[in-house]
Design a protein around this motif. Structure first.
Motif, PDB file in Angstrom:
ATOM      1  N   TYR A 194      19.133  40.111  21.079  1.00 42.76           N
ATOM      2  CA  TYR A 194      19.894  40.299  22.331  1.00 42.76           C
ATOM      3  C   TYR A 194      21.292  39.759  22.090  1.00 42.76           C
ATOM      4  O   TYR A 194      22.174  40.231  22.440  1.00 42.76           O
ATOM      5  N   GLY A 195      21.354  38.740  21.612  1.00 45.26           N
ATOM      6  CA  GLY A 195      22.396  37.655  21.418  1.00 45.26           C
ATOM      7  C   GLY A 195      23.606  38.636  20.342  1.00 45.26           C
ATOM      8  O   GLY A 195      24.813  38.694  20.857  1.00 45.26           O
ATOM      9  N   THR A 196      22.869  38.994  19.396  1.00 38.22           N
ATOM     10  CA  THR A 196      23.745  39.817  18.400  1.00 38.22           C
ATOM     11  C   THR A 196      24.540  41.121  19.048  1.00 38.22           C
ATOM     12  O   THR A 196      25.309  41.476  18.502  1.00 38.22           O
ATOM     13  N   TYR A 197      23.780  41.497  20.084  1.00 40.52           N
ATOM     14  CA  TYR A 197      24.095  42.807  20.720  1.00 40.52           C
ATOM     15  C   TYR A 197      25.224  42.365  21.868  1.00 40.52           C
ATOM     16  O   TYR A 197      26.036  42.984  21.891  1.00 40.52           O
ATOM     17  N   LEU A 198      25.076  41.181  22.854  1.00 39.75           N
ATOM     18  CA  LEU A 198      25.821  41.225  23.740  1.00 39.75           C
ATOM     19  C   LEU A 198      26.999  40.113  23.364  1.00 39.75           C
ATOM     20  O   LEU A 198      28.088  40.397  23.899  1.00 39.75           O
ATOM     21  N   LEU A 199      27.070  39.168  22.413  1.00 42.61           N
ATOM     22  CA  LEU A 199      28.089  38.164  22.283  1.00 42.61           C
ATOM     23  C   LEU A 199      29.198  38.841  21.877  1.00 42.61           C
ATOM     24  O   LEU A 199      30.311  38.532  22.191  1.00 42.61           O
ATOM     25  N   PRO A 200      29.397  39.819  20.940  1.00 43.63           N
ATOM     26  CA  PRO A 200      30.762  40.424  20.320  1.00 43.63           C
ATOM     27  C   PRO A 200      31.489  40.909  21.671  1.00 43.63           C
ATOM     28  O   PRO A 200      32.775  40.764  21.641  1.00 43.63           O
ATOM     29  N   ALA A 201      31.006  41.344  22.626  1.00 45.89           N
ATOM     30  CA  ALA A 201      31.504  41.921  23.781  1.00 45.89           C
ATOM     31  C   ALA A 201      31.911  40.740  24.602  1.00 45.89           C
ATOM     32  O   ALA A 201      32.954  40.527  24.838  1.00 45.89           O
ATOM     33  N   VAL A 202      31.062  39.707  24.744  1.00 47.12           N
ATOM     34  CA  VAL A 202      31.460  38.463  25.413  1.00 47.12           C
ATOM     35  C   VAL A 202      32.533  37.961  24.881  1.00 47.12           C
ATOM     36  O   VAL A 202      33.297  37.205  25.621  1.00 47.12           O
ATOM     37  N   LEU A 203      32.896  37.693  23.597  1.00 45.49           N
ATOM     38  CA  LEU A 203      33.823  37.015  22.992  1.00 45.49           C
ATOM     39  C   LEU A 203      35.196  37.664  23.546  1.00 45.49           C
ATOM     40  O   LEU A 203      36.179  37.076  23.548  1.00 45.49           O
ATOM     41  N   ILE A 204      35.307  38.855  23.478  1.00 50.90           N
ATOM     42  CA  ILE A 204      36.451  39.657  23.920  1.00 50.90           C
ATOM     43  C   ILE A 204      36.333  39.373  25.370  1.00 50.90           C
ATOM     44  O   ILE A 204      37.648  38.937  25.838  1.00 50.90           O
ATOM     45  N   ILE A 205      35.647  39.184  26.200  1.00 49.83           N
ATOM     46  CA  ILE A 205      35.874  39.162  27.690  1.00 49.83           C
ATOM     47  C   ILE A 205      36.336  37.775  27.815  1.00 49.83           C
ATOM     48  O   ILE A 205      37.258  37.312  28.875  1.00 49.83           O
ATOM     49  N   ILE A 206      35.734  36.543  26.969  1.00 48.74           N
ATOM     50  CA  ILE A 206      36.097  35.445  27.125  1.00 48.74           C
ATOM     51  C   ILE A 206      37.638  35.346  26.933  1.00 48.74           C
ATOM     52  O   ILE A 206      38.489  34.802  27.396  1.00 48.74           O
ATOM     53  N   LEU A 207      38.205  35.930  25.482  1.00 52.30           N
ATOM     54  CA  LEU A 207      39.462  35.956  25.485  1.00 52.30           C
ATOM     55  C   LEU A 207      40.506  36.608  26.481  1.00 52.30           C
ATOM     56  O   LEU A 207      41.503  35.784  26.932  1.00 52.30           O
ATOM     57  N   PHE A 208      39.879  37.567  27.240  1.00 47.69           N
ATOM     58  CA  PHE A 208      40.572  38.324  28.067  1.00 47.69           C
ATOM     59  C   PHE A 208      40.791  37.387  29.423  1.00 47.69           C
ATOM     60  O   PHE A 208      41.881  37.041  30.045  1.00 47.69           O
ATOM     61  N   GLN A 209      39.486  36.884  29.959  1.00 47.57           N
ATOM     62  CA  GLN A 209      39.526  35.978  31.062  1.00 47.57           C
ATOM     63  C   GLN A 209      40.264  34.632  30.970  1.00 47.57           C
ATOM     64  O   GLN A 209      40.854  34.198  32.007  1.00 47.57           O
ATOM     65  N   THR A 210      40.228  33.888  29.865  1.00 46.52           N
ATOM     66  CA  THR A 210      40.925  32.876  29.758  1.00 46.52           C
ATOM     67  C   THR A 210      42.469  33.145  29.703  1.00 46.52           C
ATOM     68  O   THR A 210      43.321  32.332  30.059  1.00 46.52           O
ATOM     69  N   MET A 211      42.844  34.110  28.910  1.00 45.64           N
ATOM     70  CA  MET A 211      44.350  34.354  28.942  1.00 45.64           C
ATOM     71  C   MET A 211      44.716  34.717  30.357  1.00 45.64           C
ATOM     72  O   MET A 211      45.705  34.321  30.843  1.00 45.64           O
ATOM     73  N   LEU A 212      43.729  35.306  31.037  1.00 46.59           N
ATOM     74  CA  LEU A 212      44.382  35.845  32.596  1.00 46.59           C
ATOM     75  C   LEU A 212      44.524  34.396  33.499  1.00 46.59           C
ATOM     76  O   LEU A 212      45.403  34.493  34.216  1.00 46.59           O
ATOM     77  N   MET A 213      43.578  33.618  32.992  1.00 47.08           N
ATOM     78  CA  MET A 213      43.525  32.183  33.835  1.00 47.08           C
ATOM     79  C   MET A 213      44.710  31.487  33.415  1.00 47.08           C
ATOM     80  O   MET A 213      45.562  30.814  34.414  1.00 47.08           O
TER      81      MET A 213
END
Lengths: 422, 394
Positions: A194-213
């Protein structure tokens, strides 16, 4: 005041001043650093650790063995030996097992009826029953898979005995029958986790969200103390504003290029995420992503009046973005308006493109649609960001003027009062 | 009999807060509009909630009546729909990479001939597992339908040799397995995720709004005036300040439950108002939790980043998607710090098992504790507000 003509000759020097100032703003704000360091480094590691076990192992399941024969005991033993499940307890009846399920002691239970073995011996199909809670799909999936495997193994075992029920003349035909095998192959997620499926997308979203912040906090802070108005010295024409926007964006793109190497290059290796993409392709895809995200973040500043307010809005979108990327739920099944939202937030196509490139080993032509989407976003948000900057700069100076006047009036009033007293 | 209306500090604070709320759009955006948006999002994103008609491909290298009948059987599965035929595996593989299809079935060369001549043969299917939720769904569907195909030669043989079908079935499948999914037997995604994910998003907003409204007093230097309005009582100051938000949140909670359980008809056993009471308790506990975090570190710039991270972690640590029991013990225990853990536990007991709240009295008690702890911390908080230590921490 410096007119735009004056600035032309010093194009680069102006830009470097803006860039250095922006770096200083970030470096001097503890809370922005907290978002950057905490968000990018701690969060990325934390998420990976949370999902690190990756698979459901030894989920507790109950057994009701009504017949207690060697076959049913074998059945329970085989369930216990699957990697997904472990037999946590035996129960004498359904209500007892249900109670254990309510207390979360077991996720489900298998009922082996009293006639389980006798039916087989009499050539009647024997039925085992799995009652499984659906409150967690991964548990349900584990129970379904493991018990089905056990059933098939038991069938394999019992088949030679069953042949005796077939008329003798036909036995040979059946024994010699060659099966059609059915073999499923999971693609792109070798651990099936499950982690190997979800995390690659989460990494991109973390980059996105923190840059927005980070951008929101920097610009929001400048709007709050009106210092954003200082940019007026570079002029308000498109040439001038675009220079400010580009310089600011560059700061964050450079920072995030470095963060991306850590997040997308190092983290997947460290935590065993699928990582089969070509680095150059990922770079090619990340360029429009970082640019469009920076401009998008700047466009959003139209809504902000201080440094903290933006976090209220930005954090809200984190979970929704995972869905809009189409990673966890198929885009095809969403209503049209949410499919449309996929094209508004740069994180959505970026997460999809990154998963395609780095987890599935796709080549650039396979992510053409996503890359074009992000370039279009970058261009559109660049122009919007310029407009928003212009509005915000003017607003800040206007407010500065009003507040300055108010202050002056106040001090004038004070003076008058003092005079009166005198 | 009072001649002059007595000054009521609670009412004064309440009115003061209403003025603040309406002075800037952010409060209503974050406390009202975004939650409404989240309700709409979670109620519509899954559409029907059933994974249906997912596009898959076929590589038919046999091209015979038998292979075509296999395709027909696959097409009959509601989960998938065959949208493309490919000449070879590479093409199909590539289509998966482009995410045009989520899976493909390969019918090998000489398939019909081998089946008819009683030679062993294999039907391979490939499914996308980088997209696990879709891939898992398709895997289940294809496994079932292709196994039906695989059993067909036995049926044909039985027919040819006049063996009773029942005997042949018992030979192929001596035992079978009946699966009963409790509460959500169709594994509908809307039933599974809409309500819990809404509350996970909602609790993030509740935390942020609570923190921003209280933190704003410190940050914008209005804290002393705020306390003065409350006649110096921090308890009244906080109560009056939070009341308007609590009312909005409570109304939203009831409305969201109505949307999920009434409008989009997520099934529930138990009592509608019981679910509402738990949800309301959870929202108040979340406000309490936020106050605890802020009272420990009353510098808003920092605590708002911390709270937004804690709130987002709730999505994972509620255990709705990846089960807590499968995580490292450390994270399982860490989840006990967040109110959302207890809320999920209580709601699932009520929804999935239809049991009364007595089973979950411990979790309910802990949610009350979140509301009590800030009360104990009030004197300390008051002191730190007067100290002005945290006013300009950026």
């Amino acid at each position: 005041m410096i007119t735009s003509n004056d600035t032309k000759g010093r194009w680069w020097s102006k830009m470097s001043t803006i860039i250095i100032n922006e770096f200083l703003t970030i470096a001097s704000s503890g809370s922005t650093l907290l978002v950057l360091v905490g968000g990018v480094f701690i969060y990325a590691v934390l998420y990976n650790l949370m999902y690190q076990p990756n698979l459901v192992h030894d989920a507790p399941i109950g057994i009701i063995d009504e017949s207690n024969t060697s076959l049913t005991r074998e059945y329970a033993r085989m369930i216990n030996s699957t990697s997904e499940l472990r037999v946590a307890n035996y129960y004498s009846d359904i209500s007892q097992a249900h109670k254990a399920m309510d207390k979360n002691e077991i996720m489900g239970f298998v009922l082996l009826p009293s006639d389980f073995e006798t039916r087989i011996n009499e050539d009647i199909n024997s039925v085992a029953l799995l009652y499984a809670n659906t409150d967690n799909f991964l548990y349900f999936d584990a129970m379904q898979k493991a018990t089905s495997e056990v059933m098939m193994a038991i069938n394999e075992q019992k088949r030679p005995e069953m042949i005796t029920f077939i008329p003798e003349k036909d036995q040979e035909i059946l024994v010699n029958m060659q099966p059609i095998n059915v073999v499923g192959h999971a693609m792109y997620n070798p651990t099936m986790g499950y982690g190997t499926y979800l995390l690659p997308a989460v990494l991109i979203i973390i980059l996105f969200q923190t840059m927005l912040m980070a951008i929101a906090m920097s610009i929001g802070g400048k709007i709050f103390d009106r210092s954003l108005g200082d940019f007026q010295q570079y002029g308000l024409g498109f040439n001038n504003i675009s220079r400010v926007v580009l310089s600011n964006a560059l700061v964050y793109c450079v920072l995030y290029a470095i963060f991306s190497i850590f997040m997308l290059g190092f983290i997947p290796d460290l935590f065993g995420l699928p990582h089969i993409g070509n680095g150059k392709n990922v770079l090619f895809m990340m360029t429009p992503f970082l640019l469009s995200t920076a401009f998008f973040a700047m466009t959003l500043t139209i809504f902000y009046t201080d440094k903290e307010e933006p976090l209220l809005i930005i954090t809200f979108f984190s979970i929704g973005l995972i869905f809009l990327s189409g990673i966890s739920y198929p885009l095809e099944l969403m209503p049209w308006y949410w499919k449309g939202a996929h094209y508004i937030f740069p994180a959505a196509p970026a997460a999809l493109a990154f998963v395609k490139l780095d987890c599935m080993g796709a080549s650039l032509p396979d992510v053409r649609a996503e890359i074009i989407t992000m370039w279009v976003q970058a261009i559109v948000y660049f122009f919007l960001a310029c407009i928003v900057y212009r509005i915000n700069i003017k607003k800040c100076n206007h407010l500065r003027f009003i507040e300055g006047k108010a202050k002056a009036d106040m001090s004038l009033e004070d003076e008058n009062k003092t005079l009166e007293v005198l | 009999m009072p001649i002059k209306p007595a000054h009521n500090p609670y009412i004064a604070i309440l009115l003061r807060e209403l003025k603040r709320i309406t002075a800037r759009p952010i409060y209503l955006i974050a406390a009202l509009l975004l939650p409404l948006f989240a309700i709409f999002f979670m109620a519509t994103i899954f559409n029907t909630g059933n994974m249906e008609d997912l596009p898959i491909g076929i590589v038919d290298m046999d091209n015979t009546s038998t292979s075509r009948s296999v395709i027909r059987t696959v097409t009959s599965t509601p989960t998938v729909t065959v949208t493309q035929h490919y000449a070879n595996q590479q093409e199909a593989h590539h289509a998966v990479q482009r995410k045009e299809i989520y899976a493909y079935v390969v019918i090998p060369d000489k398939f019909e001939q081998k089946v008819n001549n009683n030679q062993s043969t294999t039907l391979d299917y490939y499914y996308h597992y980088a997209l696990l939720s879709v891939g898992g769904e398709i895997e289940g569907a294809l496994e079932t339908v292709l196994n039906t195909v695989a059993a067909s030669p036995y049926a044909a043989t039985a027919m040819a040799h006049a063996i009773p079908t029942e005997e042949i079935t018992n030979f192929v499948l001596p035992t079978s397995l009946q699966i009963h999914g409790i509460y959500n037997p169709d594994l509908n995604y809307a039933v599974y995720l809409s309500q819990p994910l809404f509350f996970i998003i909602f609790q993030i907003l509740v935390m942020l709004v609570t923190l921003y409204s209280v933190g704003g007093e410190v940050k914008f230097g209005t804290a002393e005036e705020w306390l003065a309005t409350a006649d110096g009582s921090m308890t009244i100051a906080l109560a009056g300040k939070l009341t308007p938000y609590s009312i909005i949140f409570v109304l939203l909670t009831i409305f969201s439950n109505y949307v999920f359980f009434g409008l989009i008809e997520i099934p529930y056993s138990g009592n509608f108002w019981q679910i509402n009471l738990i949800s309301i308790l959870f929202i108040l506990a979340t406000q309490g939790f936020t106050l605890i975090v802020f009272m420990v570190f009353p510098a808003m710039s920092y605590s708002i980043s911390i709270i937004s991270m804690l709130g987002s972690l709730g999505a994972t640590l509620s255990g709705v998607t990846f089960p807590l029991g499968a995580m490292y013990k450390f994270f399982e225990y860490a989840s006990y710090l967040l109110p959302v853990h207890y809320f999920t536990e209580i709601v699932q007991t009520v929804l999935y098992n239809g049991y009364s709240l007595i089973f979950e009295w411990k979790s309910i008690a802990i949610l009350f504790v979140y509301i009590m702890i800030p009360l104990i911390m009030i004197p300390r908080f008051k002191k730190s507000v007067y100290s002005h230590k945290y006013d300009n921490l950026e």
